[in-house]
Design a protein around this motif. Structure first.
Motif, PDB file in Angstrom:
ATOM      1  N   GLY A 127      12.158   5.922  12.995  1.00  0.00           N
ATOM      2  CA  GLY A 127      12.331   4.476  12.865  1.00  0.00           C
ATOM      3  C   GLY A 127      11.014   3.741  12.721  1.00  0.00           C
ATOM      4  O   GLY A 127      10.897   2.805  11.917  1.00  0.00           O
ATOM      5  N   GLN A 128      10.012   4.155  13.488  1.00  0.00           N
ATOM      6  CA  GLN A 128       8.702   3.518  13.382  1.00  0.00           C
ATOM      7  C   GLN A 128       8.073   3.782  12.015  1.00  0.00           C
ATOM      8  O   GLN A 128       7.519   2.879  11.400  1.00  0.00           O
ATOM      9  N   VAL A 129       8.178   5.030  11.547  1.00  0.00           N
ATOM     10  CA  VAL A 129       7.640   5.366  10.220  1.00  0.00           C
ATOM     11  C   VAL A 129       8.342   4.536   9.151  1.00  0.00           C
ATOM     12  O   VAL A 129       7.709   3.952   8.276  1.00  0.00           O
ATOM     13  N   ARG A 130       9.656   4.465   9.231  1.00  0.00           N
ATOM     14  CA  ARG A 130      10.434   3.695   8.259  1.00  0.00           C
ATOM     15  C   ARG A 130       9.992   2.230   8.275  1.00  0.00           C
ATOM     16  O   ARG A 130       9.744   1.638   7.221  1.00  0.00           O
ATOM     17  N   ASP A 131       9.857   1.648   9.456  1.00  0.00           N
ATOM     18  CA  ASP A 131       9.455   0.244   9.557  1.00  0.00           C
ATOM     19  C   ASP A 131       8.059   0.006   8.988  1.00  0.00           C
ATOM     20  O   ASP A 131       7.802  -1.010   8.347  1.00  0.00           O
ATOM     21  N   ILE A 132       7.147   0.949   9.200  1.00  0.00           N
ATOM     22  CA  ILE A 132       5.784   0.812   8.675  1.00  0.00           C
ATOM     23  C   ILE A 132       5.798   0.841   7.151  1.00  0.00           C
ATOM     24  O   ILE A 132       5.202  -0.013   6.495  1.00  0.00           O
ATOM     25  N   PHE A 133       6.499   1.814   6.574  1.00  0.00           N
ATOM     26  CA  PHE A 133       6.477   1.965   5.115  1.00  0.00           C
ATOM     27  C   PHE A 133       7.378   0.967   4.389  1.00  0.00           C
ATOM     28  O   PHE A 133       7.258   0.797   3.182  1.00  0.00           O
ATOM     29  N   GLN A 176       7.232  -2.132   5.416  1.00  0.00           N
ATOM     30  CA  GLN A 176       6.454  -3.321   5.764  1.00  0.00           C
ATOM     31  C   GLN A 176       7.181  -4.248   6.738  1.00  0.00           C
ATOM     32  O   GLN A 176       6.984  -5.462   6.717  1.00  0.00           O
ATOM     33  N   LYS A 177       8.004  -3.660   7.593  1.00  0.00           N
ATOM     34  CA  LYS A 177       8.655  -4.434   8.655  1.00  0.00           C
ATOM     35  C   LYS A 177       7.787  -4.452   9.910  1.00  0.00           C
ATOM     36  O   LYS A 177       7.995  -5.250  10.798  1.00  0.00           O
ATOM     37  N   ARG A 178       6.851  -3.527   9.962  1.00  0.00           N
ATOM     38  CA  ARG A 178       5.927  -3.409  11.089  1.00  0.00           C
ATOM     39  C   ARG A 178       4.525  -3.307  10.508  1.00  0.00           C
ATOM     40  O   ARG A 178       4.272  -2.484   9.646  1.00  0.00           O
ATOM     41  N   HIS A 179       3.617  -4.157  11.005  1.00  0.00           N
ATOM     42  CA  HIS A 179       2.258  -4.197  10.463  1.00  0.00           C
ATOM     43  C   HIS A 179       1.215  -3.716  11.464  1.00  0.00           C
ATOM     44  O   HIS A 179       0.026  -3.670  11.142  1.00  0.00           O
ATOM     45  N   ILE A 182      -1.866  -1.514  10.806  1.00  0.00           N
ATOM     46  CA  ILE A 182      -1.474  -0.332  10.053  1.00  0.00           C
ATOM     47  C   ILE A 182      -1.454  -0.664   8.558  1.00  0.00           C
ATOM     48  O   ILE A 182      -0.931  -1.706   8.141  1.00  0.00           O
ATOM     49  N   ILE A 183      -1.997   0.254   7.749  1.00  0.00           N
ATOM     50  CA  ILE A 183      -2.026   0.094   6.293  1.00  0.00           C
ATOM     51  C   ILE A 183      -1.323   1.311   5.678  1.00  0.00           C
ATOM     52  O   ILE A 183      -1.915   2.379   5.579  1.00  0.00           O
ATOM     53  N   PRO A 184      -0.057   1.169   5.289  1.00  0.00           N
ATOM     54  CA  PRO A 184       0.664   2.319   4.727  1.00  0.00           C
ATOM     55  C   PRO A 184       0.231   2.636   3.290  1.00  0.00           C
ATOM     56  O   PRO A 184      -0.063   1.735   2.508  1.00  0.00           O
ATOM     57  N   LEU A 185       0.202   3.936   2.991  1.00  0.00           N
ATOM     58  CA  LEU A 185      -0.170   4.434   1.666  1.00  0.00           C
ATOM     59  C   LEU A 185       0.952   5.289   1.114  1.00  0.00           C
ATOM     60  O   LEU A 185       1.567   6.062   1.847  1.00  0.00           O
ATOM     61  N   PRO A 228       4.939  -3.847  -1.364  1.00  0.00           N
ATOM     62  CA  PRO A 228       5.099  -2.438  -0.977  1.00  0.00           C
ATOM     63  C   PRO A 228       3.756  -1.838  -0.543  1.00  0.00           C
ATOM     64  O   PRO A 228       2.708  -2.440  -0.757  1.00  0.00           O
ATOM     65  N   PRO A 229       3.788  -0.648   0.047  1.00  0.00           N
ATOM     66  CA  PRO A 229       2.542   0.008   0.454  1.00  0.00           C
ATOM     67  C   PRO A 229       1.579   0.201  -0.718  1.00  0.00           C
ATOM     68  O   PRO A 229       1.983   0.271  -1.875  1.00  0.00           O
ATOM     69  N   ILE A 230       0.313   0.305  -0.388  1.00  0.00           N
ATOM     70  CA  ILE A 230      -0.724   0.602  -1.369  1.00  0.00           C
ATOM     71  C   ILE A 230      -0.438   1.996  -1.932  1.00  0.00           C
ATOM     72  O   ILE A 230      -0.087   2.907  -1.190  1.00  0.00           O
ATOM     73  N   THR A 231      -0.590   2.148  -3.242  1.00  0.00           N
ATOM     74  CA  THR A 231      -0.359   3.466  -3.837  1.00  0.00           C
ATOM     75  C   THR A 231      -1.688   4.157  -4.128  1.00  0.00           C
ATOM     76  O   THR A 231      -2.690   3.503  -4.402  1.00  0.00           O
ATOM     77  N   GLN A 232      -1.631   5.467  -4.057  1.00  0.00           N
ATOM     78  CA  GLN A 232      -2.782   6.317  -4.339  1.00  0.00           C
ATOM     79  C   GLN A 232      -2.350   7.376  -5.352  1.00  0.00           C
ATOM     80  O   GLN A 232      -1.197   7.807  -5.345  1.00  0.00           O
TER      81      GLN A 232
END
Length: 133
Positions: free
Chosen positions: A35-41, A43-46, A53-56, A94-98
């Motif tokens: 759930g935490q991973v899902r929320d981070i990616f 962008q429900k949790r920053h 947190i900066i998701p990639l 959405p998250p930054i892409t690499q």
């Protein structure tokens, strides 16, 4: 495409986790829930505690990105695209892409709070694995 996701999921079941969510060793987080991973990616949790947190994410249609979206986020590409369209109008991106796993790992090593996923085989003492799928 569904066949690729099926085989990635089957491989994960048969051979253990294939991918790890990684973060800088400097960050005091040791594990995350799905759930935490899902929320981070999504962008429900920053942040986690005091840590921003900066998701990639990988760019495009990489099989590992599709597996991540289906397995961890619980969304197929169409549903995820619709989600980001709605989020755009609320001012969220959405998250930054690499372009590669190597660039994700380098970003995580050099930017405190960056979080991304790489093949578990790439995890070494330069980063910390906090979730596997």
């Amino acid at each position: 495409m569904k066949q690729v996701v099926f085989f990635l999921a089957l491989g994960s079941i048969l051979f253990g986790a294939q991918y790890s969510i990684i973060i800088s060793k400097k960050v005091p987080i040791t594990s995350l829930t799905t759930g935490q991973v899902r929320d981070i990616f999504l962008q429900k949790r920053h942040s986690l505690g005091d840590q921003k947190i900066i998701p990639l994410n990988l760019v495009g249609q990489e099989p590992s990105r599709i597996a991540f979206e289906n397995t961890v986020l619980g969304m197929d590409r169409d549903r995820l695209n619709a989600y980001w369209v709605k989020q755009h109008f609320q001012g969220n991106s959405p998250p930054i892409t690499q372009p590669s796993f190597e660039s994700i790992k380098a970003f995580v090593q050099n930017v405190e709070g960056a979080i991304g996923y790489v093949p578990s085989s790439m995890v070494d003492n330069s980063v910390k694995a906090i979730y596997e799928f």
